[in-house]
Each structure stands twice: as C-alpha cells, then as structure tokens.
Design a protein around this motif. Sequence first.
Motif, PDB file in Angstrom:
ATOM      1  N   VAL A  91      62.793  38.723 -38.576  1.00 18.34           N
ATOM      2  CA  VAL A  91      62.219  39.736 -37.691  1.00 18.34           C
ATOM      3  C   VAL A  91      61.449  40.705 -38.583  1.00 18.34           C
ATOM      4  O   VAL A  91      62.030  41.547 -39.262  1.00 18.34           O
ATOM      5  N   LEU A 116      59.313  36.181 -36.245  1.00 15.39           N
ATOM      6  CA  LEU A 116      58.779  37.057 -35.214  1.00 15.39           C
ATOM      7  C   LEU A 116      57.997  38.190 -35.859  1.00 15.39           C
ATOM      8  O   LEU A 116      58.519  38.890 -36.743  1.00 15.39           O
ATOM      9  N   ALA A 118      57.201  41.512 -35.311  1.00 17.91           N
ATOM     10  CA  ALA A 118      57.944  42.381 -34.402  1.00 17.91           C
ATOM     11  C   ALA A 118      58.021  43.826 -34.871  1.00 17.91           C
ATOM     12  O   ALA A 118      59.103  44.351 -35.165  1.00 17.91           O
ATOM     13  N   ALA A 136      56.651  42.356 -29.945  1.00 11.64           N
ATOM     14  CA  ALA A 136      56.855  41.147 -30.743  1.00 11.64           C
ATOM     15  C   ALA A 136      56.039  39.969 -30.230  1.00 11.64           C
ATOM     16  O   ALA A 136      55.754  39.839 -29.043  1.00 11.64           O
ATOM     17  N   SER A 137      55.690  39.101 -31.172  1.00 10.07           N
ATOM     18  CA  SER A 137      55.074  37.820 -30.835  1.00 10.07           C
ATOM     19  C   SER A 137      55.669  36.746 -31.729  1.00 10.07           C
ATOM     20  O   SER A 137      56.023  36.993 -32.885  1.00 10.07           O
ATOM     21  N   PHE A 143      62.372  33.939 -30.376  1.00 12.44           N
ATOM     22  CA  PHE A 143      62.893  34.969 -29.477  1.00 12.44           C
ATOM     23  C   PHE A 143      64.336  34.677 -29.089  1.00 12.44           C
ATOM     24  O   PHE A 143      65.180  35.585 -29.058  1.00 12.44           O
ATOM     25  N   ASP A 144      64.636  33.429 -28.785  1.00 13.60           N
ATOM     26  CA  ASP A 144      66.005  33.068 -28.402  1.00 13.60           C
ATOM     27  C   ASP A 144      66.981  33.358 -29.529  1.00 13.60           C
ATOM     28  O   ASP A 144      68.074  33.905 -29.312  1.00 13.60           O
ATOM     29  N   ARG A 147      67.590  37.146 -29.942  1.00 11.35           N
ATOM     30  CA  ARG A 147      68.026  37.919 -28.776  1.00 11.35           C
ATOM     31  C   ARG A 147      69.249  38.791 -29.050  1.00 11.35           C
ATOM     32  O   ARG A 147      69.256  39.974 -28.671  1.00 11.35           O
ATOM     33  N   PHE A 150      68.028  41.867 -30.943  1.00 12.67           N
ATOM     34  CA  PHE A 150      67.284  42.806 -30.099  1.00 12.67           C
ATOM     35  C   PHE A 150      68.203  43.509 -29.100  1.00 12.67           C
ATOM     36  O   PHE A 150      68.007  44.687 -28.801  1.00 12.67           O
ATOM     37  N   VAL A 157      62.025  45.213 -25.319  1.00  9.25           N
ATOM     38  CA  VAL A 157      61.385  44.207 -26.171  1.00  9.25           C
ATOM     39  C   VAL A 157      60.200  43.635 -25.402  1.00  9.25           C
ATOM     40  O   VAL A 157      60.371  43.012 -24.349  1.00  9.25           O
ATOM     41  N   ALA A 159      57.534  40.909 -25.189  1.00 10.78           N
ATOM     42  CA  ALA A 159      57.164  39.576 -25.660  1.00 10.78           C
ATOM     43  C   ALA A 159      55.670  39.402 -25.397  1.00 10.78           C
ATOM     44  O   ALA A 159      55.239  39.245 -24.252  1.00 10.78           O
ATOM     45  N   GLU A 162      52.910  33.898 -28.180  1.00 13.89           N
ATOM     46  CA  GLU A 162      53.515  33.003 -29.166  1.00 13.89           C
ATOM     47  C   GLU A 162      52.888  33.099 -30.539  1.00 13.89           C
ATOM     48  O   GLU A 162      53.490  32.657 -31.523  1.00 13.89           O
TER      49      GLU A 162
END
Length: 296
Positions: A91, A116, A118, A136-137, A143-144, A147, A150, A157, A159, A162
């Motif tokens: 991150v 990420l 972020a 974040a991208s 992202f999963d 999680r 975050f 957050v 998103a 991608e």
Amino acid sequence: MKVGVIGLGSMGMGAALSLLRAGHEVTGCDMREAARAEFAAAGGAVAARADALAEGTEAVVVLVVNAAQTEAALFGEGGAASRLAPGAVIVSSATMAPDAARALAAKARERQLLFLDAPVSGGAAKAREGAMTVMASGSAAAFDKARPVFDAMAAKVWALGEEPGIGATVKVVHQLLAGVHIAVAAEAMALGIRAGADPRQLYDVVTSAAGNSWMFENRMARVLEGDDAPRSAVDIFVKDLGLVTEMARALDFPVPLASQAQQLFTAARAMGQGGKDDGFVIRVWQAMTGIKLPGE
C-alpha cells in the motif's frame, strides 16, 4: 494479519496504532529511535530497517515522504520486499507523481507482489482515529488483500480504477487545493492583522461564515496559539506543489494559483521555516509587513 508500516511520522504512526488497535500483528519501521519507542510503548513490534520487518509480512503500508524514499524502503538495499509473503500487498501512500507510482507498481509485479497506488489524507488526528481518506487504484485482488488494512485505518476508501497512477493523480490535484487554501488562509489572516482586526474575532467570524475553509479553520487555529509544531510541514508543500506544477507542465496546463502558492512556501523555507507547521507560511507576510502574530 501480519502488517508492516514503514514511516512512523504523523500519519504513519496513526495508521500503525489504528492497525494495532484493530488486532493486527504490526511492525512499525522508522529510523528514528523516538518514533520506535512510542510505537513499542503502545505494544507494537518495531524495526529500524525495512528488511527487519517480520518474515512473511502480508501487507506493508509505506508512509514516507516521496517516491524515492518509497522505492528505497521497498526495493533498495535493505528494502522490505525480501520480507514479504508471496502475494503480499504493498500500500504505497506517499504523495508522488503518477509516473513514479506506475514505476513502483511495475517493480512489484516483477516480484509477484500486489500493489495499490494509495495516497491518503486526513492529518495526524484522523490517522490516529483510523479515519483517513484513501484515494487508491490497483487490481481487484490488491483491494481484496488490503481490505482488512483499510478497515482499520480509513473511514473512506475511494477505488479509482485498476491502473496505478490514478490515485497519485487525484492526490496531486487534492494537494493543489490544500496548498492554495493554506496559503490564502495565511494571507487573509495576515491582512486582517495588518488592518487592525482582532485575530481571534476574525477567526471566529470567518469560521462561522461562507468564506471559511477546512484549512483556514484548522491551520489558523494553530497560528492563533503560536503552535508551529509540524503536523504537516512547510517543506511538504514545497514538494507537493512542485508535483502539481510538474504534472501541469507535462499537460501544457496553466496552474497560476498553485505556482504562486509554491513560491510562498518556498519563501518560507528560505526563511528557515521549512520544518515548521505549514500554516506558518504566514511568516512570509510577517517578514514583509512587520505584523505581530498571536502568541509571539
């Protein structure tokens, strides 16, 4: 979850404490002994070097100053990459140019690590509350994986897509607003003082009226108290507004307000104020006009 936080500054310390409070196994990494001692006193593990993070770390949050420090902390000699578990998520939360975020993401992919882009906002108080905003991208898988991190450190957050670099782009635009707002807040307060208005009354009026901004309310409160301890320093906005002007130049896009604000922060740094709280860019006007600031 086994998490590392690299950079225990005002935002990183808050993030690390929030993660610890949420029950994660957290190692805080910082070169400064005082920062390590503070986090250790809260019950966290500490490391002076990134390559001393816990073996098999599943997620690492990097909250250092810039892209160069991020790259060194992750992939340089003594970097954290060697300590990360297969498929761990990085991150990357320092403010940086979009191209720098994309380059870091490519290095992560080469090592089969998730990434990420972020950057974060919210300040030290929100960081300690676990209530930062993250822009974040990155991939759905990243992202999963991130999680639980975050959930512990952020209230919101975003998103943003991608592709790495989108988060950095949004943060640079955000910093344009933040830097200009701080500079104009200082200009307004300095003008009021020079014209003879009571600074406390001026503050109370503005914060109850349409001319208020979050930055005026937050930063000028510190000016009223004479509290220049850096939650976010003048030097940060010399850097971040530089990122704004560089990105704009590449797009043939004029940013006159950001450029002027950068010059004001640069002037404050030239006066020896670079390590002071960014609201104390007001000392540029003090130097030019001789006004007396509250608390001084």
